[in-house]
Write a protein that holds these residues in place. Sequence first.
Motif, PDB file in Angstrom:
ATOM      1  N   THR A 193       0.815  -1.284   0.036  1.00 47.66           N
ATOM      2  CA  THR A 193       0.034   0.068  -0.271  1.00 47.66           C
ATOM      3  C   THR A 193       0.762   1.340   0.158  1.00 47.66           C
ATOM      4  OG1 THR A 193      -0.132   0.146   2.320  1.00 47.66           O
ATOM      5  CG2 THR A 193      -1.741  -1.136   1.307  1.00 47.66           C
ATOM      6  N   LYS A 194       2.106   1.107   0.214  1.00 50.80           N
ATOM      7  CA  LYS A 194       3.077   2.320   0.343  1.00 50.80           C
ATOM      8  C   LYS A 194       2.403   3.351   1.415  1.00 50.80           C
ATOM      9  CE  LYS A 194       5.216   0.780  -3.151  1.00 50.80           C
ATOM     10  NZ  LYS A 194       4.322  -0.646  -3.665  1.00 50.80           N
ATOM     11  N   ASN A 195       1.813   2.590   2.412  1.00 50.37           N
ATOM     12  CA  ASN A 195       1.412   3.453   3.683  1.00 50.37           C
ATOM     13  C   ASN A 195       1.498   2.880   4.822  1.00 50.37           C
ATOM     14  OD1 ASN A 195      -0.258   5.075   5.604  1.00 50.37           O
ATOM     15  ND2 ASN A 195      -1.600   5.647   3.643  1.00 50.37           N
ATOM     16  N   ILE A 196       2.371   3.341   5.681  1.00 50.18           N
ATOM     17  CA  ILE A 196       2.580   2.905   7.183  1.00 50.18           C
ATOM     18  C   ILE A 196       1.549   2.653   7.924  1.00 50.18           C
ATOM     19  CG2 ILE A 196       3.153   4.916   8.485  1.00 50.18           C
ATOM     20  CD1 ILE A 196       5.108   1.662   8.519  1.00 50.18           C
ATOM     21  N   ALA A 197       0.353   3.255   7.442  1.00 53.91           N
ATOM     22  CA  ALA A 197      -1.006   3.151   8.451  1.00 53.91           C
ATOM     23  C   ALA A 197      -1.591   1.953   8.115  1.00 53.91           C
ATOM     24  CB  ALA A 197      -1.968   4.095   7.800  1.00 53.91           C
ATOM     25  N   THR A 198      -1.161   1.028   7.064  1.00 57.83           N
ATOM     26  CA  THR A 198      -1.768  -0.334   6.926  1.00 57.83           C
ATOM     27  C   THR A 198      -1.306  -1.318   7.697  1.00 57.83           C
ATOM     28  OG1 THR A 198      -1.873   0.372   4.491  1.00 57.83           O
ATOM     29  CG2 THR A 198      -2.106  -2.121   4.985  1.00 57.83           C
ATOM     30  N   PRO A 199       0.060  -1.477   7.981  1.00 60.98           N
ATOM     31  CA  PRO A 199       0.684  -2.484   9.137  1.00 60.98           C
ATOM     32  C   PRO A 199       0.239  -2.118  10.431  1.00 60.98           C
ATOM     33  CG  PRO A 199       2.422  -1.221   7.953  1.00 60.98           C
ATOM     34  CD  PRO A 199       1.240  -0.879   7.256  1.00 60.98           C
ATOM     35  N   ILE A 200       0.090  -0.749  10.702  1.00 62.54           N
ATOM     36  CA  ILE A 200      -0.217  -0.234  11.818  1.00 62.54           C
ATOM     37  C   ILE A 200      -1.601  -0.566  12.417  1.00 62.54           C
ATOM     38  CG2 ILE A 200      -1.011   1.956  13.467  1.00 62.54           C
ATOM     39  CD1 ILE A 200       1.376   3.376  12.014  1.00 62.54           C
ATOM     40  N   ILE A 201      -2.494  -0.622  11.547  1.00 71.02           N
ATOM     41  CA  ILE A 201      -3.939  -0.819  11.611  1.00 71.02           C
ATOM     42  C   ILE A 201      -4.066  -2.599  12.003  1.00 71.02           C
ATOM     43  CG2 ILE A 201      -6.083  -1.305  10.360  1.00 71.02           C
ATOM     44  CD1 ILE A 201      -5.660   1.328   8.889  1.00 71.02           C
ATOM     45  N   THR A 202      -3.254  -3.381  11.190  1.00 67.86           N
ATOM     46  CA  THR A 202      -3.227  -4.761  11.390  1.00 67.86           C
ATOM     47  C   THR A 202      -2.675  -4.973  12.883  1.00 67.86           C
ATOM     48  OG1 THR A 202      -3.096  -5.100   9.014  1.00 67.86           O
ATOM     49  CG2 THR A 202      -2.644  -6.979  10.340  1.00 67.86           C
ATOM     50  N   HIS A 203      -1.494  -4.547  12.962  1.00 66.11           N
ATOM     51  CA  HIS A 203      -0.949  -4.865  14.142  1.00 66.11           C
ATOM     52  C   HIS A 203      -1.693  -4.299  15.450  1.00 66.11           C
ATOM     53  CE1 HIS A 203       3.614  -4.607  15.858  1.00 66.11           C
ATOM     54  NE2 HIS A 203       2.908  -5.348  16.596  1.00 66.11           N
ATOM     55  N   ILE A 204      -2.284  -3.243  15.502  1.00 64.28           N
ATOM     56  CA  ILE A 204      -3.003  -2.844  16.459  1.00 64.28           C
ATOM     57  C   ILE A 204      -4.142  -3.901  16.751  1.00 64.28           C
ATOM     58  CG2 ILE A 204      -4.887  -1.069  17.425  1.00 64.28           C
ATOM     59  CD1 ILE A 204      -2.866   1.060  16.260  1.00 64.28           C
ATOM     60  N   ILE A 205      -4.931  -4.197  15.689  1.00 60.10           N
ATOM     61  CA  ILE A 205      -6.246  -5.204  15.822  1.00 60.10           C
ATOM     62  C   ILE A 205      -5.494  -6.434  16.344  1.00 60.10           C
ATOM     63  CG2 ILE A 205      -7.733  -6.388  14.524  1.00 60.10           C
ATOM     64  CD1 ILE A 205      -7.984  -3.855  12.647  1.00 60.10           C
ATOM     65  N   MET A 206      -4.570  -7.089  15.762  1.00 60.58           N
ATOM     66  CA  MET A 206      -3.966  -8.315  16.108  1.00 60.58           C
ATOM     67  C   MET A 206      -3.722  -8.317  17.661  1.00 60.58           C
ATOM     68  SD  MET A 206      -3.945 -10.713  13.799  1.00 60.58           S
ATOM     69  CE  MET A 206      -2.926 -11.601  15.122  1.00 60.58           C
ATOM     70  N   ASN A 207      -2.981  -7.390  17.989  1.00 66.07           N
ATOM     71  CA  ASN A 207      -2.613  -7.228  19.393  1.00 66.07           C
ATOM     72  C   ASN A 207      -3.927  -7.334  20.329  1.00 66.07           C
ATOM     73  OD1 ASN A 207      -0.029  -7.163  18.632  1.00 66.07           O
ATOM     74  ND2 ASN A 207       0.736  -5.768  19.952  1.00 66.07           N
ATOM     75  N   THR A 208      -4.913  -6.407  19.891  1.00 66.95           N
ATOM     76  CA  THR A 208      -5.982  -6.403  20.791  1.00 66.95           C
ATOM     77  C   THR A 208      -6.776  -7.672  20.735  1.00 66.95           C
ATOM     78  OG1 THR A 208      -6.234  -3.913  20.150  1.00 66.95           O
ATOM     79  CG2 THR A 208      -8.161  -4.817  20.974  1.00 66.95           C
ATOM     80  N   VAL A 209      -6.751  -8.382  19.412  1.00 68.63           N
ATOM     81  CA  VAL A 209      -7.568  -9.462  19.547  1.00 68.63           C
ATOM     82  C   VAL A 209      -6.887 -10.716  20.561  1.00 68.63           C
ATOM     83  CG1 VAL A 209      -7.975 -11.518  18.075  1.00 68.63           C
ATOM     84  CG2 VAL A 209      -8.453  -9.508  17.057  1.00 68.63           C
ATOM     85  N   VAL A 210      -5.641 -10.608  20.658  1.00 67.49           N
ATOM     86  CA  VAL A 210      -4.967 -11.677  21.562  1.00 67.49           C
ATOM     87  C   VAL A 210      -5.234 -11.421  22.673  1.00 67.49           C
ATOM     88  CG1 VAL A 210      -2.514 -12.395  22.103  1.00 67.49           C
ATOM     89  CG2 VAL A 210      -2.870 -11.915  19.886  1.00 67.49           C
ATOM     90  N   ILE A 211      -5.046 -10.063  22.985  1.00 75.50           N
ATOM     91  CA  ILE A 211      -5.527  -9.554  24.763  1.00 75.50           C
ATOM     92  C   ILE A 211      -6.993 -10.029  24.984  1.00 75.50           C
ATOM     93  CG2 ILE A 211      -5.887  -7.755  26.165  1.00 75.50           C
ATOM     94  CD1 ILE A 211      -3.084  -8.371  25.936  1.00 75.50           C
ATOM     95  N   VAL A 212      -8.109  -9.924  24.024  1.00 77.73           N
ATOM     96  CA  VAL A 212      -9.194 -10.052  24.163  1.00 77.73           C
ATOM     97  C   VAL A 212      -9.503 -11.672  24.321  1.00 77.73           C
ATOM     98  CG1 VAL A 212     -11.481  -9.902  23.383  1.00 77.73           C
ATOM     99  CG2 VAL A 212     -10.156  -8.012  23.408  1.00 77.73           C
ATOM    100  N   VAL A 213      -9.006 -12.397  23.398  1.00 75.23           N
ATOM    101  CA  VAL A 213      -9.053 -13.796  23.338  1.00 75.23           C
ATOM    102  C   VAL A 213      -8.793 -14.682  24.705  1.00 75.23           C
ATOM    103  CG1 VAL A 213      -8.366 -15.955  22.125  1.00 75.23           C
ATOM    104  CG2 VAL A 213      -9.411 -13.939  20.785  1.00 75.23           C
ATOM    105  N   ASN A 214      -7.515 -13.782  25.112  1.00 75.72           N
ATOM    106  CA  ASN A 214      -6.869 -14.555  26.268  1.00 75.72           C
ATOM    107  C   ASN A 214      -7.784 -14.416  27.585  1.00 75.72           C
ATOM    108  OD1 ASN A 214      -4.202 -15.896  26.186  1.00 75.72           O
ATOM    109  ND2 ASN A 214      -4.214 -14.437  24.511  1.00 75.72           N
TER     110      ASN A 214
END
Length: 216
Positions: A193-214
Amino acid sequence: MKKLTSHTSILIILFYLIAQFLPAIIISLAPTNFQTEASVYGTIFSFTLGAIVMLLLNRKSTIRNSLTLSPSLPRKSVLYWGIAGIPLVLLAQYMANLIETLLLGIPIDSVNTQNILVFVDNYPIYIIVVSIMGPIMEEFVFRKVIFGFLYDLTGGIGAAVISSLIFAFMHFDGHILLYSAMAFVFCFLYSKTKNIATPIITHIIMNTVVIVVNFL
């Protein structure tokens, strides 16, 4: 321009290091019976400061490489890939876990993750660090600066491999393949995407999901 480019990159890395080591200074100055609280709130303060500074630096970024000089995909596409990156990261994690446990004999439990979960369980506000500030800083350092710098030197694959390994080692967890696989996907999303916001979005959601699931 080269001078400005290196100056911006150095500032990003500098504030990342400050965010990592400032809590230790805060802890050393705190009373003995306030060590844990000093660690938690000191980390929240330092990571928030680091993330905000990096976001501000990014607004007038002088980093110049093939990724930053290429036009970003539209915002809708950035959001789409940010969300689409979640199953990609999950798949990468699954494959890496299989290799680590079945072939390498590495226990599936992550000491790093378990320690974080303990902090979040006792101090829910700590989720700010895990879910938001940490991912923002890591994407700027490991993808925008390191991956971006290496991109023109080694090519996309080489840059992804090297920066992902650095990312994995910096977690001091032993799950090198697991963290490298995740980081490789983040590199793909940024280069796509040539936009650093893309992996930031994925990274934020992933970390949040890990916390919530646990905690379900």
